[in-house]
Design a protein around this motif. Sequence first.
Motif, PDB file in Angstrom:
ATOM      1  N   PRO A  67       0.804  -1.224   0.000  1.00 46.38           N
ATOM      2  CA  PRO A  67       0.000   0.000   0.000  1.00 46.38           C
ATOM      3  C   PRO A  67       0.839   1.277   0.000  1.00 46.38           C
ATOM      4  O   PRO A  67       0.368   2.321  -0.433  1.00 46.38           O
ATOM      5  N   ASN A  68       2.088   1.180   0.440  1.00 46.11           N
ATOM      6  CA  ASN A  68       2.979   2.344   0.459  1.00 46.11           C
ATOM      7  C   ASN A  68       4.042   2.273  -0.629  1.00 46.11           C
ATOM      8  O   ASN A  68       5.061   2.954  -0.556  1.00 46.11           O
ATOM      9  N   GLY A  69       3.818   1.429  -1.630  1.00 46.61           N
ATOM     10  CA  GLY A  69       4.800   1.253  -2.691  1.00 46.61           C
ATOM     11  C   GLY A  69       5.854   0.231  -2.298  1.00 46.61           C
ATOM     12  O   GLY A  69       5.823  -0.334  -1.209  1.00 46.61           O
ATOM     13  N   LEU A  70       6.765  -0.031  -3.207  1.00 45.67           N
ATOM     14  CA  LEU A  70       7.832  -0.993  -2.949  1.00 45.67           C
ATOM     15  C   LEU A  70       8.882  -0.333  -2.064  1.00 45.67           C
ATOM     16  O   LEU A  70       9.668   0.498  -2.515  1.00 45.67           O
ATOM     17  N   THR A  71       8.861  -0.702  -0.811  1.00 44.59           N
ATOM     18  CA  THR A  71       9.774  -0.148   0.184  1.00 44.59           C
ATOM     19  C   THR A  71      10.811  -1.196   0.568  1.00 44.59           C
ATOM     20  O   THR A  71      10.679  -2.378   0.226  1.00 44.59           O
ATOM     21  N   ASP A  72      11.795  -0.770   1.310  1.00 46.97           N
ATOM     22  CA  ASP A  72      12.801  -1.696   1.828  1.00 46.97           C
ATOM     23  C   ASP A  72      12.134  -2.785   2.675  1.00 46.97           C
ATOM     24  O   ASP A  72      12.466  -3.968   2.561  1.00 46.97           O
ATOM     25  N   GLY A  73      11.181  -2.383   3.495  1.00 46.90           N
ATOM     26  CA  GLY A  73      10.473  -3.350   4.343  1.00 46.90           C
ATOM     27  C   GLY A  73       9.689  -4.368   3.525  1.00 46.90           C
ATOM     28  O   GLY A  73       9.674  -5.555   3.852  1.00 46.90           O
ATOM     29  N   PRO A  83       8.748 -18.880  -0.899  1.00 46.99           N
ATOM     30  CA  PRO A  83       7.500 -18.902  -1.632  1.00 46.99           C
ATOM     31  C   PRO A  83       6.298 -19.036  -0.696  1.00 46.99           C
ATOM     32  O   PRO A  83       6.364 -19.692   0.338  1.00 46.99           O
ATOM     33  N   ALA A  84       5.220 -18.418  -1.087  1.00 49.09           N
ATOM     34  CA  ALA A  84       3.934 -18.503  -0.378  1.00 49.09           C
ATOM     35  C   ALA A  84       2.838 -18.513  -1.442  1.00 49.09           C
ATOM     36  O   ALA A  84       2.103 -17.540  -1.584  1.00 49.09           O
ATOM     37  N   PRO A  85       2.771 -19.595  -2.225  1.00 45.18           N
ATOM     38  CA  PRO A  85       1.852 -19.646  -3.372  1.00 45.18           C
ATOM     39  C   PRO A  85       0.414 -19.317  -3.008  1.00 45.18           C
ATOM     40  O   PRO A  85      -0.159 -19.880  -2.087  1.00 45.18           O
ATOM     41  N   GLY A  86      -0.143 -18.360  -3.744  1.00 42.43           N
ATOM     42  CA  GLY A  86      -1.540 -17.988  -3.569  1.00 42.43           C
ATOM     43  C   GLY A  86      -1.847 -17.127  -2.367  1.00 42.43           C
ATOM     44  O   GLY A  86      -2.980 -16.770  -2.137  1.00 42.43           O
ATOM     45  N   GLN A  87      -0.829 -16.762  -1.616  1.00 43.41           N
ATOM     46  CA  GLN A  87      -1.043 -15.932  -0.435  1.00 43.41           C
ATOM     47  C   GLN A  87      -0.812 -14.471  -0.753  1.00 43.41           C
ATOM     48  O   GLN A  87       0.023 -14.130  -1.594  1.00 43.41           O
ATOM     49  N   ILE A  88      -1.555 -13.622  -0.050  1.00 41.45           N
ATOM     50  CA  ILE A  88      -1.355 -12.183  -0.127  1.00 41.45           C
ATOM     51  C   ILE A  88      -0.718 -11.758   1.189  1.00 41.45           C
ATOM     52  O   ILE A  88      -1.319 -11.920   2.248  1.00 41.45           O
ATOM     53  N   ILE A  89       0.471 -11.236   1.103  1.00 36.80           N
ATOM     54  CA  ILE A  89       1.219 -10.811   2.280  1.00 36.80           C
ATOM     55  C   ILE A  89       1.243  -9.284   2.269  1.00 36.80           C
ATOM     56  O   ILE A  89       1.643  -8.683   1.271  1.00 36.80           O
ATOM     57  N   THR A  90       0.821  -8.691   3.357  1.00 31.59           N
ATOM     58  CA  THR A  90       0.782  -7.237   3.437  1.00 31.59           C
ATOM     59  C   THR A  90       2.101  -6.692   3.963  1.00 31.59           C
ATOM     60  O   THR A  90       2.541  -7.074   5.046  1.00 31.59           O
ATOM     61  N   ALA A  91       2.709  -5.818   3.187  1.00 31.04           N
ATOM     62  CA  ALA A  91       3.958  -5.186   3.578  1.00 31.04           C
ATOM     63  C   ALA A  91       3.704  -4.060   4.563  1.00 31.04           C
ATOM     64  O   ALA A  91       2.632  -3.452   4.542  1.00 31.04           O
ATOM     65  N   PRO A  92       4.690  -3.785   5.414  1.00 31.18           N
ATOM     66  CA  PRO A  92       4.540  -2.682   6.376  1.00 31.18           C
ATOM     67  C   PRO A  92       4.499  -1.334   5.679  1.00 31.18           C
ATOM     68  O   PRO A  92       4.957  -1.156   4.600  1.00 31.18           O
TER      69      PRO A  92
END
Length: 92
Positions: A67-73, A83-92
């Motif tokens: 949501p904040n763009g491609l960040t270092d975090g 890998p985490a196939p089919g999962q949506i991982i939310t970045a900080p």
Amino acid sequence: LFRVSEGVNLKDCVHHSEIHKGNKQGHLTSIKKKLGIDSFESMIFFDNEMGNCRSVAKLGVTVIYTPNGLTDGAWKLAQKQFPAPGQIITAP
């Protein structure tokens, strides 16, 4: 430029990247075919729009919602979770 580590930019370590408007499932299917990738499970996708993330996750791609763009975090989280196939991982 996005720096991955000291002296290494993202473009130095990414095999392929494209920016495309429109249907992301079709776009990733095209990339998979173009590059000869065996399965979606070996792909990772970053996006700041949840609708795109949901669509691509259905293919079995590891998805990083940024949501904040491609960040270092976000980058570090993707490295840790892949890998985490089919999962949506939310970045900080």
